[in-house]
Design a protein around this motif. Structure first.
Motif, PDB file in Angstrom:
ATOM      1  N   LEU A  31      -6.774   7.458  -8.231  1.00 16.93           N
ATOM      2  CA  LEU A  31      -7.346   6.480  -7.316  1.00 16.93           C
ATOM      3  C   LEU A  31      -8.338   5.556  -8.002  1.00 16.93           C
ATOM      4  N   ARG A  32      -9.163   6.127  -8.846  1.00 18.44           N
ATOM      5  CA  ARG A  32     -10.268   5.354  -9.415  1.00 18.44           C
ATOM      6  C   ARG A  32      -9.927   4.924 -10.817  1.00 18.44           C
ATOM      7  N   SER A  33     -10.474   3.805 -11.204  1.00 17.84           N
ATOM      8  CA  SER A  33     -10.241   3.345 -12.563  1.00 17.84           C
ATOM      9  C   SER A  33     -11.287   3.990 -13.491  1.00 17.84           C
ATOM     10  N   PRO A  34     -10.971   4.027 -14.769  1.00 14.47           N
ATOM     11  CA  PRO A  34     -11.652   4.887 -15.724  1.00 14.47           C
ATOM     12  C   PRO A  34     -13.174   5.062 -15.696  1.00 14.47           C
ATOM     13  N   PRO A  35     -13.954   4.036 -15.793  1.00 19.38           N
ATOM     14  CA  PRO A  35     -15.368   4.417 -16.031  1.00 19.38           C
ATOM     15  C   PRO A  35     -15.850   5.372 -14.931  1.00 19.38           C
ATOM     16  N   ASP A  36     -15.999   6.615 -15.301  1.00 17.64           N
ATOM     17  CA  ASP A  36     -16.403   7.612 -14.321  1.00 17.64           C
ATOM     18  C   ASP A  36     -17.915   7.806 -14.377  1.00 17.64           C
ATOM     19  N   ASN A  37     -18.538   7.366 -13.365  1.00 18.64           N
ATOM     20  CA  ASN A  37     -19.994   7.425 -13.323  1.00 18.64           C
ATOM     21  C   ASN A  37     -20.419   8.582 -12.421  1.00 18.64           C
ATOM     22  N   VAL A  38     -21.246   9.435 -12.966  1.00 18.32           N
ATOM     23  CA  VAL A  38     -21.650  10.617 -12.208  1.00 18.32           C
ATOM     24  C   VAL A  38     -22.401  10.222 -10.940  1.00 18.32           C
ATOM     25  N   GLU A  39     -23.251   9.217 -11.070  1.00 16.12           N
ATOM     26  CA  GLU A  39     -24.049   8.814  -9.911  1.00 16.12           C
ATOM     27  C   GLU A  39     -23.174   8.255  -8.806  1.00 16.12           C
ATOM     28  N   GLN A  40     -22.235   7.452  -9.279  1.00 13.24           N
ATOM     29  CA  GLN A  40     -21.308   6.869  -8.319  1.00 13.24           C
ATOM     30  C   GLN A  40     -20.581   7.968  -7.554  1.00 13.24           C
ATOM     31  N   TYR A  41     -20.139   8.960  -8.307  1.00  7.98           N
ATOM     32  CA  TYR A  41     -19.444  10.077  -7.688  1.00  7.98           C
ATOM     33  C   TYR A  41     -20.352  10.800  -6.700  1.00  7.98           C
ATOM     34  N   ARG A  42     -21.629  10.937  -7.143  1.00  9.75           N
ATOM     35  CA  ARG A  42     -22.523  11.681  -6.259  1.00  9.75           C
ATOM     36  C   ARG A  42     -22.705  10.949  -4.931  1.00  9.75           C
ATOM     37  N   THR A  43     -22.862   9.636  -5.032  1.00 11.93           N
ATOM     38  CA  THR A  43     -23.065   8.898  -3.782  1.00 11.93           C
ATOM     39  C   THR A  43     -21.818   8.957  -2.913  1.00 11.93           C
ATOM     40  N   GLU A  44     -20.696   8.964  -3.579  1.00 13.16           N
ATOM     41  CA  GLU A  44     -19.472   8.901  -2.788  1.00 13.16           C
ATOM     42  C   GLU A  44     -19.075  10.262  -2.239  1.00 13.16           C
TER      43      GLU A  44
END
Lengths: 673, 750
Positions: A465-478
């Motif tokens: 679903l998501r494109s590569p740059p995997d950001n931990v913070e982004q994941y946490r918020t989501e």
């Protein structure tokens, strides 16, 4: 009818282009149109004539398939030298190629290294012809032995279950009802005494012959017994034996009662006494013996027994001759019980009932796939059941786990729409258990399992679903509490995919031939052209490079090979697309794209006639087909390999990978679409 | 008078038709027309030949003359003499001048020449004409009339307005659709032959597009059972294609036979004359043979039952010859008095040795069947001692035979050939069911023993010299124990083996192959003894006579040949089928041979005279299996259309139709007492039929017997006694043991 027949008889003639192509292949350059027409008519006529003669040989050879030797013999009749040594492993030995505005079919003739042939070990000598005798019928009755076809085919079983009131004529009936010595009831029918009487199909009698009763006893004992070897044998028998149709009701009852009785009461006796239908005394005695055996190591076996029963379900589902639809109402509840039951064993903290839930969930998914129709709506009903109990706050962790597992096994689409949106809520709940005051150890274990389950299933889907740059913070918020863990899992999934792709690249690199340029552009930017560098390819999802030749990736072959470049998806439809695509010639000579309805991204791959040295205009060219599919598809490699046909040497490229083959020199003359 | 029937003496009605209008068209072509059946230029001869009643039919005469001419041309003087003497022809019959003068219509010549004058001359002109044109002399059978292709085709050169063909045809169609119901079915028979001939005329005259349009427009109207022929036709769109196309030649050389009642025929004739529809009228006269009968017109179902063959129905005359279908009297062989006696003897140990010596008191003397041929109608081999032993065994077994019937079905034992890779093409069992032979696509012939007794070869010559020839068990001693095995392979053919047959004494095996040979194998040495060469094309089937010595073979060259094992050339050549002969069967009395063909007809031939005595039409596909009932009265036939038809040989009638199979029937067999018919098919089933009921149920009155117009009931479902499905294994051979156990054989297609 007249219309149909007229269709059949209208004379089909080879296209004149074929004549031209053939003439070209033997060195005749310019063939006039008139000659082509005359030739094609003549050739078509002769081919038909030979085919008609070949049919004679097929009939006399007592076969249903026309073979090349039939054609040879037909040619011999006409005093034409047969085609010696013509043989093909494939049904149609032609390859298709197009380019420069032309389409061509050609034989692929590879150079063969004689030393390879010499060094290959000799094939096994085929077995000699031998005779085997069996009784097809004994005094008018067909014995139910493995040499004879099963008494009732799947279709018949289906007809029986769906059209119980069908009027049966004596002749047809015989086929269906001659089932062996044990069935005294059908004897008069077989003897033709009631010929001509039209009557209703009798209710199917559930009476088993002595042999069948013995078999049933042996099988059920072995299935739930302690000897694993015996169990494997029994399951194998259930999965392959063609004559089980009559015992199917017994098996399904055995399973459903076994499941429904065990977990709730945990009393074995209960189960066995509940089977008190008068007509199967013998069966019952078998059960009793069984019960005494099982009772010895009572409750411990509880979980194991459930697993054994589930394995029986699987074996039944694997049997191609059984028409299970009739018994789903018994089997599905049993399976679902094994998925979502609150308690499957006495010591849930120690025993691995999670594996049982996983296994049952997979079974459920499989049966959804095979049996779900628009009328029974199994899949949607099951999904609703799972979702409902999952959403319930009071649901225990075990059931919660089962619901999620059941849903997750239904495929990435279900994960995407039902599980991922709830990740944050579920995360919070897990957090509460994990970090909050310890209420019970069982809850904690449950939460842990749910957490790892979610991570396992969601990571692959999210990677798509998501494109590569995997950001931990982004994941946490989501995704809340589970975010950071998900992030690491997703990254792991990505690297794994990349690793796979790299291995693949190594094989594709060995192809040495005039390199056509491969350019890929996003559908949004179509038209952007220029000298292609590998970096141009920005396909977010992984690409798969397939060669249509099975198992010969390393063989350099001068004239074109066709490649299908496609993004994988989990749906089985994707492979179908590829197959129809490769056989149809409707695709434009340069580019062909199969738009996928759900896809938002449509990568195009364009193929230029390579300007490499030695590539003449008439030379067949490589053709690339890019099939783009929803990027939401799972990126797990296991899924991929199961999706692609195994005969095709498949390899996958991750989105970030460079296509090594697009390195042709010279500016590409791309035709933008 | 182009249309006058030169040599035809068989139908008065025929001449009646033929002398009707039709003055245009064919005169020129007929001058070099090679067909015997076509007209002769000498008008004076027509009346003469019609009155001819000589024993030798004019056709035979003509053929003979042609042969003589050919021989003479090739300087085979001796053969000419012999043939001439044998045929009883006068010496001057070959004198061209004499015949020419006769041909000119002078009528001066005497004797046979007088009767044959016109025909002879036409024949001679044909022979000379064809040789001058560089054409090959008749290459096929001597007896067969093989016309020059070019000549045959030229008959189509008739010109008419191609655009009018459709009009003509639809006009006729409209007419037939409007006639009374009772006539419509009969007249509809005309459609198919007319359609074909009109189409071919269009093609021949290079009206390709018209031909195509014509085909497109009307091919859909034809009966569905002509579909295969239509498919062949549809491919044929050019004049050049017509050369060498067999189907086409068949249409052209043989008249399509229709049976129409007089009333219906009058209707048609009147209509065509009124409309001046000469085109169609010409075709009807030239290419159709209309067999007119008096009485009620037939119904659609009656017509459908009989039609379907390549050349229409059989003429009624064709089935009028008397056929001696009875069985030959069994030789006087002493039977064991009764079972107790036999048991007692068995205990003594050597019952077999004793029996032949016993007096013939015990054997019941059978009375001669009035329908049986005389015992020596054809010479049969004498019974050897071993044959007598076998007969005794047979009778002993027969006493233990299970009496089958609708409530006592046979058991079926199925022999599956494993690892044959679909290469099994033919199977046969010996009569005593001790051996199985298989013919394979890889040219091999294999023999298995299904009893514990293994197959052994005879010792080598050197070893044979050593044994004591006087000993009692010399037959046992000549066998080489070292070679004992359950199966033997025999190599020799160079193509798939399509037919296989054991000799009744189990010493020989016949096999016929794609390579055009029939081979005789010894089952003592397991080597090939003779390769009978004669068929130049694949030989589809072969079978030993029930009395041994003779055998019959038939193949792609459309002729069946009768051979004797000690002659390397055929004794008889049965020619007349219009397409491949697909199966051959001997009548139980060995005096007749039945052949089934791709032309969808069955013919029964007299072994003595070589004449065709029965033509059975009604199948809608190539016939692949035939079986005579044990009493010799009935014949069953199975075809690719999945139907079994039953025939009464004596009356030449169709007796029944058994529907049920969905694919080609490759095997048919009556039970030993003739009660049950077993059929094995490509649809993986063995089916059992109550044929006694079928024969009993059929109501025949005198009229139907005379005309052959029977009403078939559709009672297949009642007659079907059992269906036994195999596991995707087509059934290619069936055999009833002497005790009425049914053996079946096939190879799995999985």
């Amino acid at each position: 009818m007249a219309e149909e027949r007229r269709q059949k008889h209208c004379s089909v003639v080879l296209p004149t282009e074929s004549m031209k192509a053939m003439a070209e292949s033997v060195g005749v350059g310019q063939l006039q149109e008139d000659s082509c027409v005359a030739l094609s008519e003549e050739v078509s006529y002769r081919i038909k004539e030979i085919a008609q003669d070949a049919l004679k040989f097929m009939h006399h050879g007592k076969r249903r398939k026309l073979t090349t030797s039939d054609i040879d013999n037909a040619l011999k009749l006409k005093n034409v030298e047969p085609l010696y040594g013509f043989q093909s492993q494939e049904f149609i030995p032609f390859r298709f190629a197009s380019g420069g505005g032309r389409e061509l079919h050609f034989y692929e003739e590879k150079e063969v290294d004689l030393s390879d042939i010499i060094n290959t070990p000799l094939p096994r000598v085929p077995l000699d012809v031998s005779l085997k005798a069996h009784w097809l019928s004994i005094e008018g009755m067909q014995p139910a032995i493995p040499e004879n076809p099963p008494p009732a085919t799947k279709e018949q079983q289906k007809v029986e279950s769906t059209e119980p009131l069908k009027v049966v004529k004596p002749g047809q009936e015989e086929e269906g009802t001659i089932q062996g010595k044990g069935q005294g009831t059908t004897t008069p029918d077989g003897k033709g005494k009631e010929k001509g009487l039209i009557r209703l199909k009798p209710r199917s009698t559930h009476e088993l012959s002595v042999e069948q009763q013995l078999y049933y006893k042996e099988i059920t004992e072995a299935c739930v017994g302690s000897c694993e070897a015996k169990r494997a044998e029994a399951l194998q028998s259930i999965a392959t034996d063609p004559g089980l149709y009559q015992m199917l009701p017994r098996f399904s009852t055995f399973i459903s009662e076994g499941v429904s009785t065990f977990p709730t009461s945990c009393l074995l006796n209960h189960f066995f006494t509940s089977q008190k239908s008068p007509e199967h005394i013998c069966v019952q005695s078998a059960d009793l013996r069984l019960s005494s055996k099982v009772r010895v190591n009572v409750v411990q076996n509880n979980l194991a027994l459930l697993i054994y029963l589930m394995r029986m379900v699987k074996a039944l589902m694997d049997n191609p001759t059984l028409y299970l639809e009739k018994y789903l109402h018994e089997l599905i509840p049993a399976v679902v019980t094994c998925i979502v039951s609150k308690q499957l064993c006495l010591r849930p903290d120690v025993d691995n009932h999670w594996a049982l839930r996983d296994f049952a969930a997979r079974l459920m998914a499989q049966s959804c796939k095979t049996f779900s129709t628009t009328t029974n709506n199994i899949q949607s009903r099951i999904t609703k059941t799972f979702t409902k109990s999952w959403l319930d706050d009071k649901t225990q962790w075990t059931t919660r786990y089962g619901c999620i597992a059941g849903l997750a096994e239904l495929g990435p689409d279900v994960i995407k729409t039902l599980i991922i949106p709830r990740l944050a809520i579920e995360g919070a709940r897990i957090k509460a258990v994990m970090e909050g005051p310890v209420i019970s150890n069982i809850d904690k274990i449950g939460a842990e399992h749910v957490q790892s389950l979610l991570l396992k299933h969601c990571a692959s889907v999210i990677a798509k679903l998501r494109s590569p740059p995997d950001n931990v913070e982004q994941y946490r918020t989501e995704y809340g509490y589970l975010g950071p863990m998900l992030c690491s899992h997703v990254m792991k999934a990505r690297t794994q995919a990349a690793l796979q792709a790299q291995q693949v690249n190594r094989t594709t690199l060995t192809i040495t031939q005039p390199r056509p340029t491969l350019s890929v552009s996003q559908s949004g930017l179509s038209g952007s052209s220029g000298p292609r560098t590998p970096s141009i390819i920005k396909v977010p999802s992984s690409l798969t490079l397939m060669s249509p030749r099975p198992g010969t990736p390393s063989q350099p072959s001068p004239p074109a090979t066709k490649y299908i470049v496609m993004a994988t998806s989990a749906g089985a439809a994707s492979t179908q697309q590829v197959i129809t695509l490769s056989s149809s010639q409707s695709a434009s000579p340069v580019t062909s794209t199969v738009p996928s309805a759900t896809s938002t991204l449509q990568p195009l791959v364009k193929l230029e006639p390579g300007s490499g040295p030695g590539l003449t205009a008439s030379r067949p060219l490589q053709k690339y087909i890019v099939v783009s599919l929803p990027s939401s598809a799972s990126s797990s490699l296991e899924t991929k390999s199961s999706v692609l046909p195994t005969s095709i040497s498949s390899s996958s490229l991750d989105g970030g990978m460079k296509l090594e083959r697009s390195e042709s020199p010279g500016a590409s003359t791309q035709s933008p679409h | 008078m182009a249309a006058v029937q030169g040599g035809m003496s068989d139908a008065d009605i025929e001449t009646d038709i033929k002398t009707e209008p039709s003055t245009d068209g064919f005169g020129n072509n007929n001058a070099n027309d090679g067909r015997v059946l076509s007209a002769s230029p000498g008008s004076g001869s027509s009346t003469g030949s019609n009155k001819q009643t000589a024993a030798v039919t004019p056709e035979d005469q003509q053929t003979l003359l042609a042969v003589l001419q050919f021989l003479k041309k090739n300087k085979l003087i001796e053969s000419v003499e012999i043939l001439r003497r044998e045929a009883g022809l006068p010496e001057n019959s070959l004198d061209p001048k004499a015949t020419e003068s006769a041909g000119a219509g002078s009528g001066g010549a005497a004797g046979i020449v007088d009767l044959e004058g016109g025909d002879v001359s036409s024949l001679l002109s044909r022979v000379t004409g064809s040789s001058s044109a560089g054409a090959q002399a008749p290459t096929k059978a001597v007896a067969e009339d093989q016309p020059d292709v070019r000549v045959v085709l030229s008959a189509y050169s008739q010109q008419g307005d191609p655009t009018l063909y459709e009009v003509y045809y639809s006009d006729l169609k409209k007419f037939i659709e409007t006639v009374l119901d009772c006539h419509r079915a009969e007249l509809s028979q005309v459609f198919y032959p007319l359609f074909v001939h009109m189409y071919l005329e269009l093609v021949y005259n290079n009206h390709e597009s018209e031909a195509k349009a014509f085909f497109e427009k009307f091919s859909g109207d034809q009966e569905c059972y002509y579909e295969e022929d239509l498919r062949v036709l549809s491919g044929l769109t050019k004049k050049e294609h017509m050369r060498g196309n067999e189907t086409l030649l068949d249409f052209r050389t043989s008249k399509f036979v229709l049976r129409i009642s007089r009333d219906s025929y009058q209707l048609l004739k009147r209509h065509l004359q009124e409309r001046q529809n000469n085109q169609i009228w010409n075709i009807i006269q030239e290419h159709l043979y209309i067999d007119i009968f008096d009485g009620m017109p037939r119904s659609k179902s009656q017509i459908d039952a009989m039609s379907g063959s390549l050349a229409g129905e059989a003429k009624r005359e064709a089935n009028k010859t008397k056929v001696y279908y009875g069985l030959l009297k069994e030789p006087e062989i002493e039977l064991p008095l009764d079972d107790e006696d036999e048991e007692a003897e068995n205990e003594e140990g050597k019952p077999k040795k004793k029996k032949p010596k016993k007096d013939s008191m015990g054997s019941k003397s059978k009375k001669q069947d009035p329908n049986a041929p005389s015992q020596n109608r054809i010479p049969l081999p004498e019974l050897k001692d071993s044959d007598k032993l076998d007969k005794i065994m047979y009778m002993k077994e027969a006493t233990k035979r299970i009496r089958l019937g609708s409530d006592n079905l046979p058991s079926v034992c199925f022999y599956t050939f494993l690892n044959a890779y679909q290469g099994l093409t033919a199977v046969d069992f010996t009569d005593d069911s001790s051996l199985i032979a298989g013919g394979f696509a890889d040219s091999t012939v294999r023999v298995w023993s299904v009893t514990p007794k293994k197959l052994r070869k005879v010792k080598s010559a050197a070893d044979l010299n050593l044994i004591d020839k006087e000993s009692d068990d010399v037959l046992e001693r000549i066998m080489d124990e070292k070679t004992a095995s359950e199966s033997k392979i025999m190599y020799g053919h160079s193509g798939p083996v399509y037919g296989i047959s054991f000799s009744p004494d189990r010493n020989y095996l016949l096999s016929s192959s794609e390579d055009g040979t029939v081979r005789l194998w010894s089952l003592l040495t397991f080597t090939c003894l003779v390769a009978y060469k004669g068929h130049n094309y694949p030989v589809w089937d072969t079978q030993f006579s029930p009395y041994g010595y003779y055998f019959v073979s038939g193949g792609h060259d459309r002729v069946a040949r009768l051979w004797a094992t000690d002659h390397y050339q055929p004794l008889r050549i049965f020619s007349g089928h219009l397409a491949d002969i697909t199966c051959t069967r001997f009548h139980p009395n060995s005096n007749y041979v039945a052949t089934g063909s791709s032309d969808r007809t069955i013919r029964v031939w007299d072994v003595l005279s070589g004449n065709c005595v029965r033509i059975f039409t009604g199948h809608k596909g190539p016939i692949h299996s035939l079986a005579f009932s044990p009493n010799g009265k009935f014949l069953a036939s199975g075809a690719t259309d999945g139907r079994v038809l039953l025939w009464d040989i004596g009356h030449g009638l169709m007796m029944g139709e058994l529907k049920g199979h969905t694919d080609t029937i490759y095997s048919l067999r009556f039970s030993r007492d003739g009660e049950i018919l077993a059929s094995g098919s490509m649809d993986n089933t063995v089916r059992l039929w109550d044929v006694m009921k079928a024969f009993d149920d059929l109501e025949t009155d005198d009229f139907t017997a005379a005309t052959g117009h029977i009403h078939l009931q559709d009672n297949s479902q009642e007659l079907l006694l059992g269906t036994y499905t195999t596991k995707s294994t087509p059934v290619i051979h069936l055999h009833f043991t002497r005790r009425n156990l049914l053996l079946a054989a096939g190879v799995s297609q999985l």
